[in-house]
Design an enzyme around this catalytic site. Structure first.
Site, short mmCIF file in Angstrom:
data_model
loop_
_atom_site.label_atom_id
_atom_site.label_comp_id
_atom_site.label_asym_id
_atom_site.label_seq_id
_atom_site.Cartn_x
_atom_site.Cartn_y
_atom_site.Cartn_z
N CYS A 278 -53.75 -79.40 43.89
CA CYS A 278 -53.76 -78.52 45.18
C CYS A 278 -53.91 -77.10 45.21
O CYS A 278 -55.01 -76.43 44.69
CB CYS A 278 -52.52 -78.92 45.97
SG CYS A 278 -52.48 -78.51 47.98
N HIS B 46 -53.52 -84.13 47.21
CA HIS B 46 -52.20 -84.61 46.20
C HIS B 46 -52.46 -85.98 45.83
O HIS B 46 -52.09 -86.92 46.58
CB HIS B 46 -51.01 -84.34 47.19
CG HIS B 46 -50.58 -83.03 47.67
ND1 HIS B 46 -49.75 -82.20 46.72
CD2 HIS B 46 -51.04 -82.26 48.47
CE1 HIS B 46 -49.47 -81.10 47.13
NE2 HIS B 46 -50.30 -80.96 48.48
N GLU C 196 -50.63 -87.72 43.78
CA GLU C 196 -49.27 -88.36 43.95
C GLU C 196 -48.93 -88.73 45.43
O GLU C 196 -47.81 -89.67 45.47
CB GLU C 196 -48.05 -87.65 43.43
CG GLU C 196 -47.66 -86.33 44.16
CD GLU C 196 -48.42 -85.09 44.58
OE1 GLU C 196 -48.01 -84.17 44.97
OE2 GLU C 196 -49.62 -85.10 43.81
#
Length: 209
Positions: free
Chosen positions: A79, A183, A185
């Site tokens: 990001c 992102h 994750e």
């Protein structure tokens, strides 16, 4: 061991939990010496570009991250961490970045919702990239008001894009340095497989530089 760089503006919890779920060792590092001892590194980021660069300078990370990138060891920006790898940003004024890649960070301009927030489909430009092995061309989770505008000479660094009223660089990479605007994750199976591929590069000690 994978270093997660803590400079006060990263989503450390979600990144570290993702690595835990994948079964890889990590350490949250707060000094350049700790970073340079690692086998691989993740530069996360949430917040404003200028504040992030100030924090990196104050903690001595700017030159250390450049040195790490030059070492051939795998480095992954997430990001804001992806944007910091580029030359400059116009977010709240003009700010210099790490200049590992050439290009600028620009604000979305248009009569549509800003920030760009939500799930967008990825378009793979370099499916042979080691980061994309076994990854399907699915959706990833984005939250950002600024996008990368690589210089023309850096177009070959684009591994994947997304569409949000324009082409948005989503994954970039050259040699041992990779990054995602989204992102990983928080991007389900697609994102976790990307992280797994990166962690495998670290574990194997592969130097792509």
């Amino acid at each position: 061991m994978i270093a997660i760089i803590d400079y006060g503006m990263g989503n450390l919890h979600s990144v570290s939990k993702a690595l835990e779920r994948l079964g890889y060792e990590y350490e949250i590092v707060e000094t350049p010496d700790q970073l340079l001892k690692a086998d691989g590194a993740i530069l996360p980021g949430v917040g404003a570009f200028g504040d992030a660069m100030r924090n990196l300078r104050d903690q001595g990370f700017v030159e250390a991250i450049r040195e790490f990138a030059d070492s051939g060891k795998p480095l992954f920006g997430i990001c804001l961490g992806m944007q910091l790898l580029f030359s400059q940003s116009e977010e709240h004024g003009q700010h210099e970045g790490l200049s590992i890649f050439k290009g600028a960070v620009r604000r979305f301009q248009g009569d549509y919702k800003i920030p760009h927030m939500g799930w967008n489909r990825l378009k793979f430009l370099q499916p042979e990239s080691p980061l994309l092995q076994g990854v399907e061309e699915g959706y990833a989770y984005f939250v950002h008001s600024y996008f990368l505008q690589p210089e023309t000479t850096e177009r070959e660094t684009l591994i994947a894009t997304a569409d949000y009223f324009q082409e948005v660089p989503a994954i970039i990479g050259r040699g041992n340095v990779f990054a995602t605007q989204f992102h990983p994750e928080k991007s389900g199976d697609v994102g976790m497989k990307l992280l797994d591929n990166f962690a495998k590069l670290v574990k194997e000690g592969v130097k792509h530089g």
